[in-house]
Structure formats: C-alpha cells, structure tokens
Design an enzyme around this catalytic site. Structure first.
Site, short mmCIF file in Angstrom:
data_model
loop_
_atom_site.label_atom_id
_atom_site.label_comp_id
_atom_site.label_asym_id
_atom_site.label_seq_id
_atom_site.Cartn_x
_atom_site.Cartn_y
_atom_site.Cartn_z
N CYS A 77 46.00 44.71 42.83
CA CYS A 77 45.32 46.00 43.03
C CYS A 77 45.43 46.88 41.79
CB CYS A 77 45.87 46.65 44.29
SG CYS A 77 44.71 47.80 45.01
N HIS A 175 46.52 42.88 48.50
CA HIS A 175 47.99 43.00 48.48
C HIS A 175 48.67 41.84 49.22
CE1 HIS A 175 48.42 47.18 46.99
NE2 HIS A 175 47.21 47.32 47.48
N GLU A 177 51.57 40.89 49.05
CA GLU A 177 52.98 41.21 49.34
C GLU A 177 53.13 41.92 50.69
OE1 GLU A 177 50.97 42.64 47.35
OE2 GLU A 177 51.28 44.81 47.30
N1 GLN Z 1 43.03 52.99 43.92
C1 GLN Z 1 44.14 52.61 43.11
C2 GLN Z 1 43.81 52.72 41.62
O1 GLN Z 1 42.71 52.97 41.28
C3 GLN Z 1 44.62 51.22 43.43
C4 GLN Z 1 45.10 51.16 44.86
C5 GLN Z 1 46.15 50.14 45.12
O2 GLN Z 1 46.84 49.67 44.20
N2 GLN Z 1 46.36 49.85 46.38
O3 GLN Z 1 44.65 52.54 40.80
#
Ligand code: GLN
Length: 207
Positions: A77, A175, A177
């Site tokens: 992410c 994610h 994890e």
């Molecule tokens: N929206 C976050 C970003 O732009 C990422 C979100 C996340 O890591 N769950 O960094």
C-alpha cells in the site's frame, strides 16, 4: 535470514508478527545503519507522504535506494507508492520500480473494500491449483502502469493492477499482513532466499 520492517509510521507491527509467526528473525528499521544487518525489507502501509518525509528527515532515502538496488524490498500500500517511480504528484519516492501509481484511486465511497484475487505466482501445487487470495484494500493505490522489467502479479476482476514484481522488488496495493493468510509473506521470503543465494556463495552451506 533476517528481515527488516521499516518502522517510521504505519502498520509495521502487523508485518512483524506475521513474519515472526513464520519463524523469521525480524528487526525494526529506523536508522540507515540498521539496513546492514538485514537480507530483505518490508515497507508497510500507512501514509506514504508521512513515511517519505520521515525517511528524508532520517537520511534514509539514499540508503533505502542502495538497499533496494541490491536486495529485496516489498512495499504494501503506502510502501508500494514509495517503491514507485511516479505517484502523479510531488512527494519523496524511492523510484526503484518501473511502475506508476494513483494514490487513493478507489474514491471516497469505497475507500476500503475487500476482494478475492487470483495470484498465479502464489500457486502451491504442481498442477498450479490455487485458492484466491482474500485482499483488504484501505485507501489503496492503484498500479496504473507497469513498464520495462516490471510484471503484473495480480489484477482486480476488471483488470486494474494491484500487485507487481520487478526482480527482487514486490509491490501490493493491499494489506496481506491483515488477513492471516501468509502466502504473500512466504513468497517474499522466497525472493529473499533467491537473492541471498545469488549474492552469498556460502548461503545454504551447513557449517
Ligand atoms: N492512502 C495512503 C497513501 O496514499 C495509503 C493507504 C495505506 O497504506 N493503507 O499513502
């Protein structure tokens, strides 16, 4: 094998417990020198602008880039955003993977959602049978473009890319994890093993 988890911000503790559950030695990385002791690094989810700003403040950007040129990094992410070359707006990026991402690509109503993904690279049996990977997306980025040596590992049913790999570098929009399914963590550990065997001729030699 030792794996580091970048522990500046975000859900590094969840990655740590997943790895510890797999019997792996894990250390939290906050300082450049701590990269020397590890064979692979996970950059967790969180807020990519915050992680990037802290990495700049802690003089970690150059050391992280050199680390990723030699050894495996997996970004989940926000971590995937940091690995990318282009996030369509100015913010500190490692630029290690030839991918562009669109942050928060799924819009307000569906900022968080779950989906079952086909990830052929995770197939465990010789026949290539696999169960879908249940993925949790939280204000997730989309991998808009995969170029050069980078390859798509998984897409949503509508074809939008949510996982990519470029050699020893791995990026997932979601994610792994958070769901208890450790297949992606084991896949990353395989990349670390391969890279370790390539760089350390004594790897695997029993003393
Ligand atoms: N929206 C976050 C970003 O732009 C990422 C979100 C996340 O890591 N769950 O960094």
């Amino acid at each position: 094998m030792k794996i580091g988890v970048l522990a500046l911000q975000g859900d590094f503790a969840e990655h740590q417990s997943m790895l510890e559950g797999l019997g792996v030695q894990v250390s939290q990385v906050r300082l450049p020198g701590q990269l020397e002791a590890i064979d692979g690094l996970i950059i967790p989810g969180g807020e990519s602008t915050t992680i990037g700003k802290l990495a700049v403040d802690f003089n970690l950007m150059e050391p992280l880039i050199s680390f990723g040129e030699a050894k495996p990094i997996w970004g989940t992410c926000a971590g995937a955003i940091l690995l990318s070359k282009d996030a369509r707006r100015p913010q500190p990026l490692l630029g290690l993977m030839d991918i562009s991402v669109e942050r928060n690509a799924f819009g307000r109503q569906v900022e968080s959602f779950e989906a079952d993904l086909d990830v052929p690279a995770l197939s465990e049996s010789r026949k290539g049978e696999q169960r879908p990977f249940h993925a949790v997306f939280i204000r997730a980025p989309l991998i808009q473009e995969v170029r050069g040596e980078a390859k798509t590992l998984s897409t949503l049913p509508d074809g939008r890319i949510v996982a990519a790999q470029e050699g020893h570098l791995l990026a997932t929009s979601f994610h792994p994890e958070l769901t208890g399914d450790d297949r992606f963590h084991r896949y990353f550990l395989q990349l670390v093993e391969i890279s370790k065997a390539e760089t350390d001729p004594m790897a695997g030699v029993v003393e």
